[in-house]
Design an enzyme around this catalytic site. Structure first.
Site, PDB file in Angstrom:
ATOM      1  N   ASP A  26      -6.809   6.017  -1.023  1.00  9.94           N
ATOM      2  CA  ASP A  26      -5.863   5.613  -2.073  1.00  9.94           C
ATOM      3  C   ASP A  26      -5.701   4.103  -2.046  1.00  9.94           C
ATOM      4  O   ASP A  26      -4.784   3.549  -1.446  1.00  9.94           O
ATOM      5  CB  ASP A  26      -4.518   6.316  -1.907  1.00  9.94           C
ATOM      6  CG  ASP A  26      -3.627   6.102  -3.125  1.00  9.94           C
ATOM      7  OD1 ASP A  26      -4.087   5.444  -4.088  1.00  9.94           O
ATOM      8  OD2 ASP A  26      -2.484   6.579  -3.119  1.00  9.94           O
ATOM      9  N   HIS A  55       3.718  10.879  -2.391  1.00 10.34           N
ATOM     10  CA  HIS A  55       4.106  10.025  -3.517  1.00 10.34           C
ATOM     11  C   HIS A  55       5.391  10.526  -4.163  1.00 10.34           C
ATOM     12  O   HIS A  55       5.590  11.720  -4.307  1.00 10.34           O
ATOM     13  CB  HIS A  55       2.971   9.961  -4.538  1.00 10.34           C
ATOM     14  CG  HIS A  55       1.797   9.171  -4.048  1.00 10.34           C
ATOM     15  ND1 HIS A  55       0.585   9.176  -4.679  1.00 10.34           N
ATOM     16  CD2 HIS A  55       1.669   8.353  -2.984  1.00 10.34           C
ATOM     17  CE1 HIS A  55      -0.246   8.377  -4.030  1.00 10.34           C
ATOM     18  NE2 HIS A  55       0.381   7.876  -2.984  1.00 10.34           N
ATOM     19  N   PHE A  56       6.235   9.592  -4.546  1.00 10.68           N
ATOM     20  CA  PHE A  56       7.533  10.000  -5.117  1.00 10.68           C
ATOM     21  C   PHE A  56       8.185   8.887  -5.911  1.00 10.68           C
ATOM     22  O   PHE A  56       7.799   7.724  -5.813  1.00 10.68           O
ATOM     23  CB  PHE A  56       8.487  10.432  -3.995  1.00 10.68           C
ATOM     24  CG  PHE A  56       8.759   9.354  -2.975  1.00 10.68           C
ATOM     25  CD1 PHE A  56       9.646   8.322  -3.247  1.00 10.68           C
ATOM     26  CD2 PHE A  56       8.119   9.368  -1.741  1.00 10.68           C
ATOM     27  CE1 PHE A  56       9.888   7.323  -2.317  1.00 10.68           C
ATOM     28  CE2 PHE A  56       8.355   8.355  -0.806  1.00 10.68           C
ATOM     29  CZ  PHE A  56       9.245   7.333  -1.100  1.00 10.68           C
ATOM     30  N   HIS A  79       6.712   5.221  -4.997  1.00  9.18           N
ATOM     31  CA  HIS A  79       5.601   5.216  -4.031  1.00  9.18           C
ATOM     32  C   HIS A  79       4.415   5.945  -4.655  1.00  9.18           C
ATOM     33  O   HIS A  79       4.445   7.172  -4.809  1.00  9.18           O
ATOM     34  CB  HIS A  79       6.038   5.920  -2.726  1.00  9.18           C
ATOM     35  CG  HIS A  79       4.954   5.972  -1.684  1.00  9.18           C
ATOM     36  ND1 HIS A  79       4.935   6.883  -0.654  1.00  9.18           N
ATOM     37  CD2 HIS A  79       3.847   5.207  -1.508  1.00  9.18           C
ATOM     38  CE1 HIS A  79       3.870   6.690   0.099  1.00  9.18           C
ATOM     39  NE2 HIS A  79       3.198   5.682  -0.395  1.00  9.18           N
ATOM     40  N   HIS A 137       0.076  -1.120   0.593  1.00  9.19           N
ATOM     41  CA  HIS A 137      -0.147  -0.850   2.021  1.00  9.19           C
ATOM     42  C   HIS A 137      -1.518  -0.247   2.338  1.00  9.19           C
ATOM     43  O   HIS A 137      -1.742   0.178   3.462  1.00  9.19           O
ATOM     44  CB  HIS A 137       1.032  -0.107   2.678  1.00  9.19           C
ATOM     45  CG  HIS A 137       1.485   1.155   2.035  1.00  9.19           C
ATOM     46  ND1 HIS A 137       2.821   1.457   1.878  1.00  9.19           N
ATOM     47  CD2 HIS A 137       0.797   2.195   1.557  1.00  9.19           C
ATOM     48  CE1 HIS A 137       2.921   2.648   1.309  1.00  9.19           C
ATOM     49  NE2 HIS A 137       1.718   3.111   1.114  1.00  9.19           N
ATOM     50  N   ASN A 138      -2.428  -0.263   1.343  1.00  8.64           N
ATOM     51  CA  ASN A 138      -3.838   0.086   1.594  1.00  8.64           C
ATOM     52  C   ASN A 138      -4.715  -0.930   0.884  1.00  8.64           C
ATOM     53  O   ASN A 138      -4.998  -0.776  -0.316  1.00  8.64           O
ATOM     54  CB  ASN A 138      -4.172   1.477   1.010  1.00  8.64           C
ATOM     55  CG  ASN A 138      -3.736   2.635   1.880  1.00  8.64           C
ATOM     56  OD1 ASN A 138      -3.091   2.453   2.898  1.00  8.64           O
ATOM     57  ND2 ASN A 138      -4.101   3.831   1.478  1.00  8.64           N
ATOM     58  N   MET A 190      11.621  12.427   2.924  1.00  9.04           N
ATOM     59  CA  MET A 190      12.600  12.670   1.844  1.00  9.04           C
ATOM     60  C   MET A 190      14.012  12.955   2.331  1.00  9.04           C
ATOM     61  O   MET A 190      14.955  12.805   1.573  1.00  9.04           O
ATOM     62  CB  MET A 190      12.214  13.795   0.887  1.00  9.04           C
ATOM     63  CG  MET A 190      11.053  14.600   1.204  1.00  9.04           C
ATOM     64  SD  MET A 190      10.724  15.919   0.081  1.00  9.04           S
ATOM     65  CE  MET A 190      10.294  17.147   1.285  1.00  9.04           C
ATOM     66  N   HIS A 244       4.251   0.676   7.670  1.00 13.64           N
ATOM     67  CA  HIS A 244       4.323   1.026   6.236  1.00 13.64           C
ATOM     68  C   HIS A 244       5.210   2.232   5.946  1.00 13.64           C
ATOM     69  O   HIS A 244       5.488   2.521   4.784  1.00 13.64           O
ATOM     70  CB  HIS A 244       2.931   1.251   5.665  1.00 13.64           C
ATOM     71  CG  HIS A 244       2.405   2.659   5.831  1.00 13.64           C
ATOM     72  ND1 HIS A 244       2.304   3.294   7.054  1.00 13.64           N
ATOM     73  CD2 HIS A 244       1.961   3.540   4.915  1.00 13.64           C
ATOM     74  CE1 HIS A 244       1.806   4.499   6.866  1.00 13.64           C
ATOM     75  NE2 HIS A 244       1.596   4.685   5.600  1.00 13.64           N
ATOM     76  N   GLY A 245       5.637   2.971   6.970  1.00 20.54           N
ATOM     77  CA  GLY A 245       6.444   4.155   6.682  1.00 20.54           C
ATOM     78  C   GLY A 245       6.764   4.894   7.959  1.00 20.54           C
ATOM     79  O   GLY A 245       6.704   4.314   9.047  1.00 20.54           O
TER      80      GLY A 245
END
Length: 483
Positions: A97, A206-207, A237, A331-332, A383, A406-407
């Site tokens: 991605d 993704h959200f 995201h 972030h990619n 979430m 990144h997360g």
DNA sequence: ATGTAC
């Protein structure tokens, strides 16, 4: 616990070294606390950190952020920088991605104003922003030529058609357009996949999440970012959808041949790559820039439909909703950047895969509005918990090629998460915590259960304690649209 | 992440 499998040495409470040996060209450096290091060793990601250190032209270290987990060839949560003459570029170091990233929007609204209106907000967002695997927009199908314009111009393309303002562009990494994009190097199949996916969310992690500023750690910097306690925020995201996936897939084939042609010894075929200065390397970077620009345009289009959804759901105008981007990060990605190596400024190709740029105050690429405070860094959690806004630091620039986490980072595979969620209603569990969720598929919610992720607070605490980012605010979710 | 294996 340290494990002799990798001969890990403790540097300090937040950094660990995998010393160079055998065909490793540089040390591996892992950012984690002792507890996380144990989780990290449950998959093969540290072996991937070692594998990356074998690649020609790698500079200083093969780096791992605390949210590291197993990925295609390179670990997710990895950073590797390469010399422009001797180094390589690898699609596996960017990820499938391309320019997966995060945009944070601020609003002029406060938490109390959304009481009893969240259901309407989340339903309107869900209706206006297609989500799920293969999602596409019925109201917007572009011509092939128009997609090529998107690939060349990124978010600027969207703004030129009225999807947002010029002001928005000032608050995006690279102003929403990576240089050097050449649409002629993107396959017809990739373009075909991109025709109707602009302005869609996709699946998995993704959200679009509506939340509020739940904690402020640094009031002055938060104010510069336009954030204050209880202010409503929106996190987007998503990435380059099927188009970026296809670009990666197409070039993995090219790179397998290139690695053989240039006699690059690979510990894992998934690290296939080509010299940065080779035709294959240059062509991948030009196609990668196209996919990155598609992702920037995608987040810009989604911003448009977020604005429209808020106005419709709350019966207000743009002057009341005041939705504007704080910042938008990739972030990619692989990028050409200047860094200090052995005391001298040197141009490098920095691969960040599941890692965020974290440039310090006064860096030329830190946006003017944020020159005094540092580049905003956007860290979404799972979430059920929270997200963070950080800023970049001088130490990140010195130690990690200006990079941070990144997360939250997965601790369970998707299959494991699905089995854990069996018999439960994740939507109901979140509702009981006061979080409304609308998802295209129940299966995705199961894969995304909060327990499938590390606690993002622990991840952020590591990068803060290690000095490679500075914590500014925490965001808590109110409602979420998922794939 | 991905028309989750052309």
């Amino acid at each position: 616990m340290t494990d002799d499998k990798y001969k890990i040495q403790k540097i300090d409470d937040y950094r660990w070294r995998i010393p160079r040996e055998g065909k490793m060209r540089v040390d591996g450096i892992v950012y984690a606390d002792a507890h996380m290091l144990e989780d990290i060793q449950k998959d093969e990601s540290l072996q991937q950190v070692i594998n990356v250190s074998f690649l020609p032209g790698i500079i200083k270290h093969s780096l791992a952020m605390p949210d590291i987990h197993w990925g295609y060839g390179f670990p997710i949560g990895g950073v590797a920088a390469f010399d422009m003459d001797e180094g390589v570029v690898s699609p596996g170091g960017v990820g499938y991605d391309i320019n997966c990233g995060v945009r944070l929007l601020r609003t002029g609204l406060y938490r109390v104003e959304l009481v009893n209106k969240l259901e309407s907000v989340v339903n309107t967002l869900f209706a206006n922003i297609p989500s799920g695997v293969g999602s596409h927009r019925k109201d917007l199908k572009l011509s092939q030529q128009e997609v090529k314009n998107v690939l060349k111009n990124g978010a600027r393309w969207a703004v030129s058609l009225g999807y947002g303002t010029k002001e928005d562009l000032e608050h995006i990494e690279e102003k929403g357009c990576i240089a050097g994009a050449n649409p002629e190097l993107v396959s017809g199949r990739a373009i075909e996949r991109g025709l109707a996916q602009l302005g869609t969310l996709g699946s998995g992690n993704h959200f679009v999440e509506v939340g509020y500023v739940s904690e402020v750690y640094h009031v002055e910097i938060a104010r510069v970012l336009g954030l204050e306690k209880d202010g409503i925020t929106i996190v987007v995201h998503t990435g380059s959808r099927g188009l970026g996936y296809q670009v990666c897939d197409d070039f993995l084939r090219v790179m397998i041949n290139a690695a053989r042609k240039y006699s690059i010894e690979l510990p894992d075929r998934q690290l296939c790559c080509a010299p940065i200065n080779s035709q294959e390397g240059r062509e991948y970077l030009a196609a990668m820039a196209c996919a990155a620009n598609y992702a920037f345009a995608n987040r810009q289009m989604i911003t448009h439909w977020v604005r429209e959804s808020f106005e419709r759901a709350l019966h207000i105008g743009p002057k009341e909703s005041k939705i504007s981007p704080v910042y938008d990060v990739c972030h990619n990605i692989a990028k050409f950047e200047d860094h200090i190596v052995e005391g001298e400024k040197k141009r490098l190709c920095v691969h960040r895969k599941g890692a965020t740029r974290a440039f310090p105050p006064n860096h030329p690429d830190t946006p003017d509005a944020y020159k005094a405070v540092g580049q905003p860094v956007l860290i979404p959690g799972d979430m059920g918990r929270c997200s963070y806004v950080l800023v970049g630091t001088e130490k990140a620039y010195a130690d990690t090629f200006g990079s941070t986490c990144h997360g939250a980072g997965r601790v369970m595979s998707r299959g494991q998460a699905t089995r854990t969620a069996k018999g439960r209603s994740i939507a109901q569990e979140l509702k009981e915590k006061g979080i409304l969720v609308r998802a295209d598929s129940r299966a995705t919610l199961d894969e995304e259960i909060p327990e499938a992720y590390k606690n993002v607070t622990e991840v952020v605490d590591v990068v803060e304690h290690a000095g490679i980012s500075k914590k500014i605010v925490q965001l808590k979710p109110l409602c979420v649209v998922k794939g």
